[in-house]
Scaffold this motif. Structure first.
Motif, mmCIF file in Angstrom:
data_model
loop_
_atom_site.group_PDB
_atom_site.id
_atom_site.type_symbol
_atom_site.label_atom_id
_atom_site.label_comp_id
_atom_site.label_asym_id
_atom_site.label_seq_id
_atom_site.Cartn_x
_atom_site.Cartn_y
_atom_site.Cartn_z
ATOM 1 N N GLU A 171 0.838 -1.191 0.000
ATOM 2 C CA GLU A 171 0.000 0.000 0.000
ATOM 3 C C GLU A 171 0.875 1.244 0.000
ATOM 4 O OE1 GLU A 171 -2.466 -0.153 3.433
ATOM 5 O OE2 GLU A 171 -3.997 -1.405 2.497
ATOM 6 N N GLU A 217 -3.116 -7.259 -8.954
ATOM 7 C CA GLU A 217 -4.323 -6.430 -8.942
ATOM 8 C C GLU A 217 -4.006 -5.085 -8.296
ATOM 9 O OE1 GLU A 217 -7.541 -8.400 -7.053
ATOM 10 O OE2 GLU A 217 -7.253 -10.283 -8.142
ATOM 11 N N ARG A 218 -4.500 -4.025 -8.906
ATOM 12 C CA ARG A 218 -4.311 -2.689 -8.357
ATOM 13 C C ARG A 218 -5.661 -2.079 -8.023
ATOM 14 N NH1 ARG A 218 0.072 1.061 -11.302
ATOM 15 N NH2 ARG A 218 -0.624 2.334 -9.545
ATOM 16 N N SER A 219 -5.706 -1.335 -6.923
ATOM 17 C CA SER A 219 -6.930 -0.644 -6.543
ATOM 18 C C SER A 219 -6.572 0.709 -5.941
ATOM 19 C CB SER A 219 -7.751 -1.473 -5.548
ATOM 20 O OG SER A 219 -6.989 -1.766 -4.390
ATOM 21 N N ARG A 220 -7.556 1.580 -5.911
ATOM 22 C CA ARG A 220 -7.358 2.948 -5.441
ATOM 23 C C ARG A 220 -8.424 3.289 -4.423
ATOM 24 N NH1 ARG A 220 -9.702 7.651 -6.072
ATOM 25 N NH2 ARG A 220 -8.498 9.601 -6.122
ATOM 26 N N ILE A 221 -8.009 4.075 -3.418
ATOM 27 C CA ILE A 221 -8.951 4.576 -2.418
ATOM 28 C C ILE A 221 -8.720 6.068 -2.285
ATOM 29 C CG2 ILE A 221 -9.785 4.398 -0.043
ATOM 30 C CD1 ILE A 221 -8.417 1.680 0.136
ATOM 31 N N GLN A 237 -3.142 3.862 -2.843
ATOM 32 C CA GLN A 237 -3.203 2.826 -3.861
ATOM 33 C C GLN A 237 -2.678 1.526 -3.263
ATOM 34 O OE1 GLN A 237 -1.450 3.711 -7.652
ATOM 35 N NE2 GLN A 237 -2.500 5.670 -7.867
ATOM 36 N N GLU A 238 -3.210 0.425 -3.761
ATOM 37 C CA GLU A 238 -2.818 -0.891 -3.269
ATOM 38 C C GLU A 238 -2.495 -1.794 -4.446
ATOM 39 O OE1 GLU A 238 -5.126 -3.233 -0.102
ATOM 40 O OE2 GLU A 238 -5.624 -4.307 -1.953
#
Length: 262
Positions: A80, A148-152, A164-165
């Motif tokens: 993260e 896998e990428r994700s955003r908060i 971002q993760e």
């Protein structure tokens, strides 16, 4: 188990000083990016950070409790990167405020830019050929099956927080059994790297690993551990000496039998 710890340590040390987060690389620090009672995103950090976790994983079936060590273990490595609009520093010459360590105004676009740059730096650091910690991380991991990428992003109590993760699913080196000879192994290299580090925390981890792995060097006990055999199975396979009625270990002497052809 132990390899999950080793992987986290290797990744953290590979990233330390290699990104806009500087030395602010955290080990499984859940409060670095958390939800408050109302479900709002919050952080307890005062400058951009990277946090490294090992999440879910599995091991293949094994013989009895050997499943704890298992065949073909896997892991989810989570990295993260986080930043908030409260992470500011004052430019005394211009009077303007910038994101700490980045030098950009604290706009939404610049926060997102910072996170993208940090994640690119993470990727570069983990494949760097001249980074011994990154090389160890690559040896501890097996084949990567997915990334896998994700955003908060959220505004909480007037403060913008963004993160971002990256979640990497991959194979994992199996834990060595107690008493195993680590000479020349990946674990041997890892222990040497811990010892060479100036960070006393890593010395403590080395001592903990040595305690966990200390054990007998008797061949038959190592084999029994590695195969997850019961005492009866080990005896039946000829891998373990039989106990006598007085609880001592029976000793045998091998003899050669020569058969003359008739």
């Amino acid at each position: 188990m132990l390899t999950r710890i080793a992987l986290r340590v290797a990744v953290q040390e590979a990233l330390r000083g290699a990104t806009l987060a500087g030395d602010n690389v955290l080990d499984s620090q859940f409060t670095a990016l958390d939800l408050d009672a109302d479900g709002g995103l919050r952080t307890d950090q005062d400058r951009p950070f990277i946090s490294v976790y090992t999440d879910g994983g599995r091991v293949g079936g094994g013989n009895g409790f050997l499943s704890f060590f298992g065949d073909d273990p896997t892991v989810e490595l989570v990295i993260e990167a986080g930043i908030s609009a409260a992470m500011l520093e004052l430019d005394r010459e211009t009077g303007a405020t910038h994101i700490v360590g980045v030098g950009l105004p604290d706009t939404d676009a610049n926060m997102e830019l910072t996170l993208d740059l940090m994640m690119r730096q993470v990727a570069d650091a983990l494949v760097a050929p001249d980074n011994p910690w990154a090389d160890l991380a690559r040896e501890l991991m097996g084949v990567v099956t997915s990334v896998e990428r994700s955003r908060i992003g959220q505004k909480q109590n007037g403060t913008r927080v963004a993160a971002q993760e990256v979640r990497i699913s991959a194979g994992l080196l199996a834990d060595p059994v107690k008493g195993a000879d680590l000479t020349g192994s990946i674990y041997g290299k890892f222990m040497a790297a811990l010892a060479a580090s100036p960070d006393t925390r890593l010395h403590t981890i080395k001592t903990a690993f040595e305690t966990a792995l200390a054990g007998t060097a008797v061949d038959w006990q190592l084999i029994q551990r590695e195969l997850g055999l019961t005492d009866g199975q080990s005896i039946a396979l000829g891998g373990r000496p039989m106990a006598t009625s007085d609880s001592s270990i029976a000793s045998f002497q091998a003899v050669a039998i020569e058969v003359q052809p008739s």
